[in-house]
Design a protein around this motif. Structure first.
Motif, short mmCIF file in Angstrom:
data_model
loop_
_atom_site.label_atom_id
_atom_site.label_comp_id
_atom_site.label_asym_id
_atom_site.label_seq_id
_atom_site.Cartn_x
_atom_site.Cartn_y
_atom_site.Cartn_z
N UNK A 131 0.84 -1.21 0.00
CA UNK A 131 0.00 0.00 0.00
C UNK A 131 0.87 1.25 0.00
N UNK A 132 1.94 1.27 0.80
CA UNK A 132 2.83 2.44 0.83
C UNK A 132 3.52 2.64 -0.52
N UNK A 133 3.97 1.54 -1.14
CA UNK A 133 4.60 1.65 -2.44
C UNK A 133 3.64 2.19 -3.49
N UNK A 134 2.41 1.71 -3.45
CA UNK A 134 1.41 2.18 -4.40
C UNK A 134 1.09 3.66 -4.18
N UNK A 135 1.04 4.08 -2.89
CA UNK A 135 0.81 5.49 -2.58
C UNK A 135 1.93 6.36 -3.12
N UNK A 136 3.18 5.88 -2.97
CA UNK A 136 4.33 6.64 -3.48
C UNK A 136 4.23 6.81 -4.99
N UNK A 137 3.92 5.69 -5.69
CA UNK A 137 3.79 5.77 -7.15
C UNK A 137 2.65 6.69 -7.55
N UNK A 138 1.57 6.63 -6.80
CA UNK A 138 0.41 7.49 -7.10
C UNK A 138 0.77 8.96 -6.94
N UNK A 177 3.78 10.26 -7.26
CA UNK A 177 4.65 10.63 -8.37
C UNK A 177 3.85 10.85 -9.65
N UNK A 178 2.90 9.98 -9.90
CA UNK A 178 2.06 10.14 -11.09
C UNK A 178 1.22 11.41 -11.01
N UNK A 179 0.73 11.71 -9.80
CA UNK A 179 -0.07 12.92 -9.62
C UNK A 179 0.80 14.17 -9.84
N UNK A 180 2.03 14.17 -9.29
CA UNK A 180 2.92 15.31 -9.48
C UNK A 180 3.25 15.50 -10.96
N UNK A 181 3.50 14.41 -11.65
CA UNK A 181 3.80 14.48 -13.08
C UNK A 181 2.59 14.99 -13.86
N UNK A 182 1.41 14.53 -13.47
CA UNK A 182 0.19 14.99 -14.15
C UNK A 182 -0.05 16.47 -13.91
#
Length: 481
Positions: free
Chosen positions: A90-97, A99-104
């Motif tokens: 869950x923490x790893x998925x939150x981190x990726x999310x 990063x994706x949000x910042x990029x978006x």
């Protein structure tokens, strides 16, 4: 007795009247609500067709693997490991999310900036396109075609071309032979000039100056135009133009002002007659043709427009490859000079707008003034420490015939006899004299009178300077006895 849907012992068993099959009540009711039929058949089934089955409470059997403490501890350990692994995932998925949000968000911000820039360029292109004059040319003109578009230059109408030729021929023949008036100031008079009057102006941050006989029109960045009497040493009238004034021209009873909004306003006897919305951006210069009928304006939109001031209409245009920073008609009127940020000074033919010559100043050409002899013009960049004199009859480096140092340059003015060149700046005012007999230059006057705009008074016996920072106008004249 097991439920036909879940395969487990039902907590609230019911039986179908039609097939006798046992179901968990909550499961079969949900199935009926969604499908309306009995599972495994095509027969319709209603909740009324279900009969409850009365049974004793049957405890669920304990899984055979949880019959001892070690097996229970192992089950707890397995559950704990699963929970820890799930938390990590869950923490790893939150981190990726994140990063994706910042990029978006970054991409969205970049897209918004691109859209804003493209929208601005589109609006500028539309505005520039709206100023293009459509006219038939060549064979299309004779055939009445509508497809030809004059997007580069629009020449003066035939009557005004004839007017330009007439003025050119008349002044070219008489300019060299005309003597200086007997009342004209001598070099001794110029050397003796000193401040005789300083008056506070109504307008704030005055930047432009136009002199007509014994009066001066001073334009300010607050949109006000002061009419100042040189003899009475007072502001006689203030006109509110409403937009910051960047250029001023005065002829007879007509005053023309350019603004930072790209407009050129015509004032006749103090009354507003017309507002030309010609430039897409600041008006950088105004110049009046020596014939008194044609006015030219230049702007940061890389264009020069010509106006017939008797009919109050735009009659011609020149489109350049660079911003126009200064503008001046030749004293004969057949040429017009335009300064550029690159330091090039382009000379165009007034009638057709064709490029006739080009000179290199080396710095942004902000000030251009023609000598009345018709051969020379002086050019400088604002804030620069030198003034260059160019000879129109020469080309290349040889065209720069003289250069003299100054502390600062803000404005220049040549007198009617082409003898005296006044240079105003942040450090004071200088007057240079050209002696024709010896073909040499000499400095006649250096005074501390600051000027952001300057002009000669009647018979060159006075100099009028406007200090933009102090908001005052100063008159240099003969000392009182």
């Amino acid at each position: 007795m097991l439920c036909a849907l879940s395969g487990e012992i039902p907590e609230e068993p019911v039986i179908s009247k039609k097939t006798g099959v046992v179901f968990e009540k909550r499961l079969i009711l949900k199935y009926i609500e969604e499908n309306g039929k009995e599972p495994g058949t095509d027969e319709e089934l209603d909740p009324e067709d279900l009969l409850p089955v009365q049974t004793g409470r049957v405890p669920r059997p304990r899984p055979p693997t949880l019959t001892s403490l070690p097996s229970l501890l192992k089950a707890f350990q397995d559950e704990w490991d699963a929970i820890v692994l799930d938390a990590y995932n869950t923490r790893e998925q939150l981190k990726r999310t994140r990063e994706e949000l910042a990029n978006a968000l970054y991409q969205n911000d970049a897209a918004v900036r691109v859209i804003a820039r493209v929208t601005k360029e589109r609006d500028e292109a539309r505005d520039a396109l709206s100023k293009l004059s459509i006219a038939p040319t060549g064979a299309a003109a004779g055939a009445g075609g509508d497809d030809a578009m004059a997007v580069d230059n629009l020449s003066l109408p035939e009557p005004l071309q004839e007017h330009v030729d007439e003025v050119h021929q008349q002044l070219f023949k008489t300019r060299k032979k005309r003597p200086a008036p007997a009342s004209w100031a001598t070099s001794d008079d110029i050397s003796a000039l000193q401040p005789v009057a300083t008056t506070a102006l109504t307008t704030t941050q005055p930047e432009t100056l136009a002199i007509q006989e014994a009066h001066a029109a001073v334009g300010g960045l607050d949109g006000k135009l002061d009419i100042y009497s040189i003899e009475a040493n007072q502001v006689e009238r203030t006109l509110d133009i409403g937009v910051p004034i960047t250029a001023t021209v005065w002829t007879e009873n007509k005053v023309f002002v350019g603004s930072s909004k790209g407009t050129v306003t015509a004032l006749y006897s103090g009354e507003q007659k017309e507002v030309f919305k010609t430039h897409a951006g600041k008006v950088t210069g105004l110049s009046l043709h020596p014939g008194g009928r044609i006015l030219a304006s230049a702007g940061v939109d890389k264009s020069i427009f010509f106006y017939d001031i008797t009919e109050l209409k735009v009659v011609a245009s020149i489109y350049t490859d660079n911003v126009v920073t200064a503008l001046a008609f030749h004293p004969d009127g057949h040429l017009i000079a335009a300064g550029t940020p690159s330091g090039d000074i382009n000379i165009f033919e007034t009638k057709t707008g064709q490029l006739a010559a080009s000179f290199t100043l080396g710095v942004q050409a902000d000030v251009i003034v023609f000598s009345e002899n018709g051969y020379w013009f002086a050019a400088a960049g604002k804030g620069q420490p030198t003034v260059a004199i160019f000879d129109l009859r020469k080309t290349g480096d040889a065209a720069k015939v003289h250069e003299f140092p100054t502390d600062d340059v803000r404005a220049m003015a040549w007198d009617w006899t082409a003898q005296y060149l006044a240079i105003a700046g942040a450090s004071g005012t200088i007057v240079q004299q050209y002696v024709k007999s010896s073909k040499s230059w000499s400095e006649l006057l250096r005074t501390g009178t600051v000027g952001s705009a300057i002009g000669w008074g009647s018979d060159a016996k006075t100099l009028v300077a406007v200090d933009g920072k102090a908001g005052v106008i100063s008159v240099l004249g003969a000392p009182s006895e």
